[in-house]
Design an enzyme around this catalytic site. Sequence first.
Site, PDB file in Angstrom:
ATOM      1  N   GLU A  69       0.871  -1.181   0.000  1.00 18.98           N
ATOM      2  CA  GLU A  69       0.000   0.000   0.000  1.00 18.98           C
ATOM      3  C   GLU A  69       0.908   1.230   0.000  1.00 18.98           C
ATOM      4  O   GLU A  69       1.779   1.353   0.863  1.00 18.98           O
ATOM      5  CB  GLU A  69      -0.877   0.024   1.256  1.00 18.98           C
ATOM      6  CG  GLU A  69      -1.988  -1.010   1.260  1.00 18.98           C
ATOM      7  CD  GLU A  69      -2.886  -0.898   2.501  1.00 18.98           C
ATOM      8  OE1 GLU A  69      -4.104  -0.811   2.336  1.00 18.98           O
ATOM      9  OE2 GLU A  69      -2.362  -0.901   3.633  1.00 18.98           O
ATOM     10  N   VAL A  70       0.700   2.097  -0.968  1.00 17.92           N
ATOM     11  CA  VAL A  70       1.465   3.349  -1.016  1.00 17.92           C
ATOM     12  C   VAL A  70       0.522   4.469  -0.592  1.00 17.92           C
ATOM     13  O   VAL A  70      -0.582   4.598  -1.134  1.00 17.92           O
ATOM     14  CB  VAL A  70       2.014   3.593  -2.438  1.00 17.92           C
ATOM     15  CG1 VAL A  70       2.599   4.995  -2.554  1.00 17.92           C
ATOM     16  CG2 VAL A  70       3.067   2.556  -2.771  1.00 17.92           C
TER      17      VAL A  70
END
Length: 711
Positions: free
Chosen positions: A466-467
């Site tokens: 997850e960015v």
Amino acid sequence: MAPGAALTWELADDGVAVVTFDLKNEPVNKISAAVKQDLLATFEALEHDTAVRAVAFFSGKPENFIAGADIEEFVRLTTAAEAERLSAEGQELLGRVARSPKPLAVGIHGACLGGGLEFALACGYRVASDHPRTQLGLPEVQLGILPGAGGCQRLPRLIGARAALDIILAGKVESARKAFRLGIVDELVHPAILRDVTMAAAQRMAGGWRPRRKRPGGFRGWLLDGNPLGRRLVFRAARKQVLGQTHGNYPAPLAALEAVEHGLRHGMTAGLKREAQLFGQLAVTDVSRKLVQIFFATTALKKDFGIPNPPPPTVVSRLGVVGAGFMGSGIAGTAIAQAAVDVRIKDADLPRVAKGLAAAREILDDRLKRRRITPYEHARLIALLSGSDHYTGFGRAELVIEAVFEDLQVKQQVLHEVETVTAPDAVFASNTSTILIHRIAEAASRPEQVIGMHFFSPVARMPLLEVIPSGRTAPQVVSTAVGFGRRMGKTAIVVKDSPGFWINRILTPYMNEAGHLLVEGVAIEEIDRLMVEFGFPVGPITLMDEVGMDVGEKVVGVMHEAFGERFAPVPAFAGMVKSGRLGRKVGKGFYQYAGGKKRSVDSAVYELIGAHPNGGPRPAEIIQRLVLVMLNEAARGVGEGIVRSPRDGDVGAIFGFGFPAFRGGPLRHADDLGAARIVSELERLAERYGARFAPCDVLREQAQRNAKFHP
Ligand code: 3HC
């Protein structure tokens, strides 16, 4: 050759025709109906040309051999009969290749998958380059189908039933080196001499030479599966393994098993017929459609940086990792193994650094043990890893990832230290799971360089990243984080800076609900069993043990504070943390662990949490509660823009915690159930068990408008 054709050929001096396959305006070579026609016409012409004595076949693409049948073409088929015909036509074409009076040698460089490998298997001699991009395999079952152009027949005949089933049933893709070891390719060479070696083989074949292949596995191979009795045992074991892994949710591996078995028992012709029939049936199943959608979603994500007009990412060649614990060392080891970057680990004292270095090194050792890298590559990669209790070496890092203790002040302090030692344009990424990125960035002198990169544990194995940009993160920093995550082999989704981000947001109510069910008297194994049957790789209680109860408690606390009562922690869980039952990492949680393996449920847990297993609600109700509470939160999250699209939400859940892929992800599953039905069930559950089940506005609106997440 016809203009615009994918195949061209020319005759070399010695009677060897050099055929080149290059599908114009496409990034990869794939076998469509038009290409099949082209192949047929080409082979006919070669057969009739008396000057041609043998054929050497290559791809014109610099990095791809053949990616298989054209997936877009087969998903357009609507009936099993059409799909069966498609498979039979492919088999006929490859039968012709196999019977060709002009022997064929193929030079393989780049991906040689599915129908691409089936084509190569029909040829007389296979040479592969030893380049990392040269990968061979039959990934069809990953798409819910089976190798339908003779792969279920030719591969077992070439390398033995056991080795072939190992590849076909798991949809495996192997390195060229492994394929050579298995006997799938005849020669393994440096890419620079691929052409010459293939040409030489074709010349030899033109002179009447034929390769002599030993029986796969020698005498031991014969004992194992080269005779009917051994084979029966192999098939029985494989069937058992498939059923144990798929719980009947994925029909393709069992069908592939049948196609292989049928062919070995009744001969090639009967085997091909059965293979085509089964291909036809599988190609139009809902499971295959879902798996193909996931393939296209992940392919699209490979090019998507998660922001409009993304600037090119900064090329990372040096990575700094702060925190040498389990996550930090996992990130360091994976970054080296996948991206071959220089990694410097920093922690507060040298013993911790040493431990982290050893753990990072284990990831590389594991690759060596599995023969994914050579001893030479291993030595080269190990040399990229270093560590210190100071920030020496961080000055040249383009990216620093912190994985220190989950505490805002500690993280802000690290950020401050990193900013003082790094270049002004270095990116600072936090691997936090519970702290908001904009809060960490409040302490930054360069907040535009700060971002979240949330990896999952164990980093080397979990495919999702997850960015998380904060409102102030610069676009290039987003590109850099996504780009580097991808180089680490992760599928990256860009998510909103909101408590729990996407994965913990939808996982927490699910785990909590498992807690409610426990307290109501459902047995631990029963909850896990039902969810495994639903399609999860492990049940929610096992998952809690994996994640760690202390981590779980922290996450729930954050979510509860942010979103209120529907996230209220199950009080009984506090006792687990207090008594040190933190899960697998300490050897005891809900289950007992010994020698790194999960053992039986620890029945003392029931007393500790004040539960008495007495059956609890009906199984269907248990499943419904666990699944709908998650779908409801996922729908709410989409409404809040936590993920940019339902596509990202589905891919995230599948790769992040193993939401059943054959259901297409939580949002596709919600579409399948229908919003109206979900809303009415949630209302019933809310009435019975409390407001945490109250349907969210997104689902209510969808129910009213008869809308879906994926129209
Ligand atoms: N059919 C249709 N399109 C394909 C394709 C295929 N078999 N393989 C790749 N593509 C497309 C991708 O969708 C993508 O399209 P886009 O540019 O429009 O988005 C483009 O080719 C480039 O693909 P990638 O971005 O994935 O490129 P990479 O270089 O990262 O990876 C690859 C290349 C390893 C070949 C990867 O694309 C892949 O794994 N492809 C699928 C392989 C596969 O599953 N083959 C089996 C097909 S089914 C079959 O053969 C049935 C037979 O048994 C009868």
